[in-house]
Write an enzyme that holds these catalytic residues in place. Structure first.
Site, PDB file in Angstrom:
ATOM      1  N   CYS A 219       0.877  -1.183   0.000  1.00  0.00           N
ATOM      2  CA  CYS A 219       0.000   0.000   0.000  1.00  0.00           C
ATOM      3  C   CYS A 219       0.908   1.225   0.000  1.00  0.00           C
ATOM      4  O   CYS A 219       0.935   2.002   0.958  1.00  0.00           O
ATOM      5  CB  CYS A 219      -0.886   0.017   1.242  1.00  0.00           C
ATOM      6  SG  CYS A 219      -2.067  -1.326   1.337  1.00  0.00           S
ATOM      7  N   ALA A 220       1.662   1.401  -1.069  1.00  0.00           N
ATOM      8  CA  ALA A 220       2.743   2.388  -1.058  1.00  0.00           C
ATOM      9  C   ALA A 220       2.234   3.828  -1.066  1.00  0.00           C
ATOM     10  O   ALA A 220       2.946   4.745  -0.635  1.00  0.00           O
ATOM     11  CB  ALA A 220       3.679   2.150  -2.239  1.00  0.00           C
TER      12      ALA A 220
ATOM     13  N   GLY B 207       4.357   7.049  -1.114  1.00  0.00           N
ATOM     14  CA  GLY B 207       5.721   6.562  -0.937  1.00  0.00           C
ATOM     15  C   GLY B 207       6.424   6.932   0.358  1.00  0.00           C
ATOM     16  O   GLY B 207       7.626   6.702   0.470  1.00  0.00           O
ATOM     17  N   GLY B 208       5.682   7.465   1.348  1.00  0.00           N
ATOM     18  CA  GLY B 208       6.340   7.842   2.611  1.00  0.00           C
ATOM     19  C   GLY B 208       7.128   6.683   3.220  1.00  0.00           C
ATOM     20  O   GLY B 208       8.302   6.817   3.559  1.00  0.00           O
ATOM     21  N   LYS B 209       6.467   5.521   3.338  1.00  0.00           N
ATOM     22  CA  LYS B 209       7.163   4.369   3.943  1.00  0.00           C
ATOM     23  C   LYS B 209       8.166   3.777   2.962  1.00  0.00           C
ATOM     24  O   LYS B 209       9.207   3.281   3.364  1.00  0.00           O
ATOM     25  CB  LYS B 209       6.166   3.270   4.342  1.00  0.00           C
ATOM     26  CG  LYS B 209       5.025   3.723   5.210  1.00  0.00           C
ATOM     27  CD  LYS B 209       5.411   3.890   6.638  1.00  0.00           C
ATOM     28  CE  LYS B 209       4.179   4.119   7.491  1.00  0.00           C
ATOM     29  NZ  LYS B 209       3.185   5.073   6.948  1.00  0.00           N
TER      30      LYS B 209
ATOM     31  N   ASP C 146       0.801  -1.106   4.772  1.00  0.00           N
ATOM     32  CA  ASP C 146       0.440   0.134   5.464  1.00  0.00           C
ATOM     33  C   ASP C 146      -1.023   0.381   5.108  1.00  0.00           C
ATOM     34  O   ASP C 146      -1.344   1.103   4.167  1.00  0.00           O
ATOM     35  CB  ASP C 146       1.355   1.259   4.941  1.00  0.00           C
ATOM     36  CG  ASP C 146       1.223   2.533   5.748  1.00  0.00           C
ATOM     37  OD1 ASP C 146       0.673   2.485   6.862  1.00  0.00           O
ATOM     38  OD2 ASP C 146       1.678   3.581   5.263  1.00  0.00           O
TER      39      ASP C 146
ATOM     40  N   CYS D  58      -2.350   3.676  10.930  1.00  0.00           N
ATOM     41  CA  CYS D  58      -2.184   4.876  11.762  1.00  0.00           C
ATOM     42  C   CYS D  58      -3.497   5.076  12.514  1.00  0.00           C
ATOM     43  O   CYS D  58      -4.119   6.127  12.444  1.00  0.00           O
ATOM     44  CB  CYS D  58      -1.766   6.094  10.945  1.00  0.00           C
ATOM     45  SG  CYS D  58      -2.868   6.526   9.610  1.00  0.00           S
TER      46      CYS D  58
HETATM   47  C1  LIG Z   1      -2.239   4.526   4.696  1.00  0.00           C
HETATM   48  S1  LIG Z   1      -2.267   4.739   2.991  1.00  0.00           S
HETATM   49  C2  LIG Z   1      -0.617   4.407   2.517  1.00  0.00           C
HETATM   50  C3  LIG Z   1       0.357   5.484   2.870  1.00  0.00           C
HETATM   51  C4  LIG Z   1       1.751   5.246   2.345  1.00  0.00           C
HETATM   52  N1  LIG Z   1       2.252   3.919   2.642  1.00  0.00           N
HETATM   53  C5  LIG Z   1       2.743   6.280   2.896  1.00  0.00           C
HETATM   54  O1  LIG Z   1       3.527   5.942   3.792  1.00  0.00           O
HETATM   55  O2  LIG Z   1       2.718   7.396   2.395  1.00  0.00           O
HETATM   56  C6  LIG Z   1      -3.142   3.326   2.456  1.00  0.00           C
HETATM   57  C7  LIG Z   1      -3.077   3.042   0.971  1.00  0.00           C
HETATM   58  O3  LIG Z   1      -3.768   1.831   0.717  1.00  0.00           O
HETATM   59  C8  LIG Z   1      -4.318   1.897  -0.577  1.00  0.00           C
HETATM   60  N2  LIG Z   1      -5.415   0.930  -0.663  1.00  0.00           N
HETATM   61  C9  LIG Z   1      -6.665   1.068  -0.295  1.00  0.00           C
HETATM   62  N3  LIG Z   1      -7.356  -0.062  -0.508  1.00  0.00           N
HETATM   63  C10 LIG Z   1      -6.508  -0.933  -1.056  1.00  0.00           C
HETATM   64  C11 LIG Z   1      -6.624  -2.258  -1.518  1.00  0.00           C
HETATM   65  N4  LIG Z   1      -7.778  -2.923  -1.415  1.00  0.00           N
HETATM   66  N5  LIG Z   1      -5.542  -2.827  -2.037  1.00  0.00           N
HETATM   67  C12 LIG Z   1      -4.381  -2.152  -2.104  1.00  0.00           C
HETATM   68  N6  LIG Z   1      -4.205  -0.892  -1.688  1.00  0.00           N
HETATM   69  C13 LIG Z   1      -5.274  -0.292  -1.169  1.00  0.00           C
HETATM   70  C14 LIG Z   1      -4.765   3.313  -0.720  1.00  0.00           C
HETATM   71  O4  LIG Z   1      -4.792   3.691  -2.084  1.00  0.00           O
HETATM   72  C15 LIG Z   1      -3.730   4.077   0.083  1.00  0.00           C
HETATM   73  O5  LIG Z   1      -2.746   4.640  -0.761  1.00  0.00           O
END
Ligand SMILES: C[S@@+](CC[C@H](N)C(=O)[O-])C[C@H]1O[C@@H](n2cnc3c(N)ncnc32)[C@H](O)[C@@H]1O
Length: 437
Positions: free
Chosen positions: A240-241, A244-246, A309, A362
């Site tokens: 769940c990039a 790209g923070g993580k 994430d 989070c």
């Molecule tokens: C918490 S955010 C990720 C933040 C990111 N890792 C960072 O550190 O900036 C959760 C991410 O999960 C993605 N997401 C939501 N549902 C999803 C799914 N079913 N499969 C994959 N990714 C999904 C969203 O698009 C979102 O970008």
């Protein structure tokens, strides 16, 4: 502007947020456009007060017996800024732009104690979340909620691909003199929270940021990424990039020597990753764009670590986005739970035998954290939870104090629940599971 006019402006901003459902940033920007005479100091002051009114909404509503923006802002002046009734009245005097003078009922409201209020008031949370908070924190629920209603510091992550913590700290302090090394993480810098009336530290416009030496990233988020420590040459899928923070933190931790695959279901979020990778000097990230079936099929059962994430309510970040606290409704929580089940299920298939699945949110709500892991482990007996603090220690990035404070956050499944009250970070949940060989 005089303070009375600024208070009136904060009431307008809170009104736009609550009644017109605008995000705080948008409401502030629109207000600024319509009032060009206001300078940056005025806008910072107004923003600080509007945000504090939203952070302390439950207790302000309780003492004032109403939920109108004016009541919330008056409440914040007293409850969050510590001003007496007389001091607030003095602000309104001699300023034609100030709000109407306070009524007798308003003055009496501000004098009302909150000590015996219900839990959701003491914790500054929506009433429907009382049970979740009690489950998560027991007797500490009010204290934890209250810490989530305080202002947050700005944290920076030192990018070890370009510099080291000492050099980075010297460069940051040259521009932001209050910055100091984090007590918990060796490669982190903290700029403490400012007076609510003052401008936020411009961390993303200092030269060290421009050069890619530091990233703005909450310390809790940095600690969560450390749980993916694999040794340098590992293969990691950031499932769940997002923007790209993580991913950047994972790549820096691996010293450009491993391979990180970054994927997100939403390509619009993912595209922000490109300039960030370039600025940070990252070379070991492959961005996998496209539908999951094509983008990731070659990685099945091959990853040392799959980092999830997960999409969540963001309850752990309420310090920074207090409006989202009041917008959250139970149907949104249930939607996030479904997504969490889906991402855990889908992401787990990329873990190799003996590899790890790291689940992060989070959020502080057990429905999104412990409950999701309990369900997942029942469906997948091939995975076993392992100690998250030990996984993080393996990164070598925690200070002695960090080991103590982060270690004290351990709960069921060896998982960690970081919170503003416990670790001075945003609320992050981190669980590490290992797949049997
Ligand atoms: C918490 S955010 C990720 C933040 C990111 N890792 C960072 O550190 O900036 C959760 C991410 O999960 C993605 N997401 C939501 N549902 C999803 C799914 N079913 N499969 C994959 N990714 C999904 C969203 O698009 C979102 O970008």
């Amino acid at each position: 502007m005089k303070d009375g006019g600024r208070v009136a402006a904060a009431i307008e901003v809170v009104d736009a947020v609550l009644d017109r459902h605008q995000p705080v940033k948008t409401a502030l920007r629109d207000w600024g456009k319509a009032h060009r005479f206001a300078g940056s100091k005025d806008r910072a002051w107004i923003s600080g007060l509007a945000l504090d009114a939203l952070r302390r909404r439950a207790s302000a509503r309780f003492v004032m017996s109403e939920d109108a923006p004016r009541a919330l802002v008056l409440g914040a002046l007293h409850l969050a800024w510590g001003l007496s009734v007389d001091e607030i009245e003095a602000m309104f005097a001699d300023d034609e732009h100030a709000p109407e003078p306070m009524s007798a009922a308003e003055r009496a409201g501000l004098a009302r104690p909150v000590e015996n209020a219900p839990l959701h008031v003491l914790a500054e949370i929506p009433d429907w979340l009382e049970q979740s908070f009690s489950r998560a924190f027991g007797e500490d629920a009010a204290l934890e909620g209250r810490a989530m209603a305080a202002r947050a510091p700005v944290d920076l992550r030192v990018n070890r691909l370009k510099t080291d913590p000492d050099k980075a700290l010297a460069a940051v302090v040259a521009k932001l003199k209050d910055a100091r090394a984090s007590e918990l993480v060796k490669s982190a810098i903290r700029i403490p929270e400012t007076d609510p009336r003052a401008k936020a530290p411009p961390a993303d416009s200092i030269p060290a940021y421009g050069k890619g030496w530091v990233e703005v990233q909450d310390l809790g988020s940095q600690i969560a990424a450390l749980a993916a420590a694999t040794g340098e040459a590992g293969q990691v899928l950031d499932y769940c990039a997002g923007a790209g923070g993580k991913t950047l933190a994972l790549a820096a931790m691996m010293g450009n020597a491993g391979q990180v695959y970054a994927w997100d279901r939403d390509w619009r979020r993912l595209r922000a990753i490109w300039p960030r990778l370039k600025r940070a000097g990252v070379r070991d990230v492959q961005v996998r764009d496209g539908a999951e079936a094509e983008a990731l099929s070659d990685l099945e059962r091959k990853m040392d670590v799959v980092f999830v994430d997960a999409p969540c309510t963001g309850s752990g970040t309420w310090r920074r986005r207090p409006d989202s606290k009041w917008r959250l409704k139970s149907d949104a929580l249930y939607k996030r739970i479904k997504e969490q089940q889906e991402v855990l299920e889908n992401a787990s298939k990329y873990v190799k035998a003996g590899g790890r699945l790291v689940y992060v949110t989070c959020s502080v709500l057990p429905e999104e954290n412990e409950d999701r892991i309990t369900d997942f482990l029942q469906l997948h007996p091939e995975f076993e939870p392992v100690s998250a603090i030990e996984a993080i220690q393996a990164s070598g990035e925690l200070t002695d104090e960090g080991e103590i404070q982060v270690g004290a956050c351990e709960g069921r499944h060896g998982a960690l629940q970081l919170t503003p009250a416990r670790t001075g970070t945003d609320g992050f949940y981190v669980c590490v599971m290992e797949k049997g060989g």
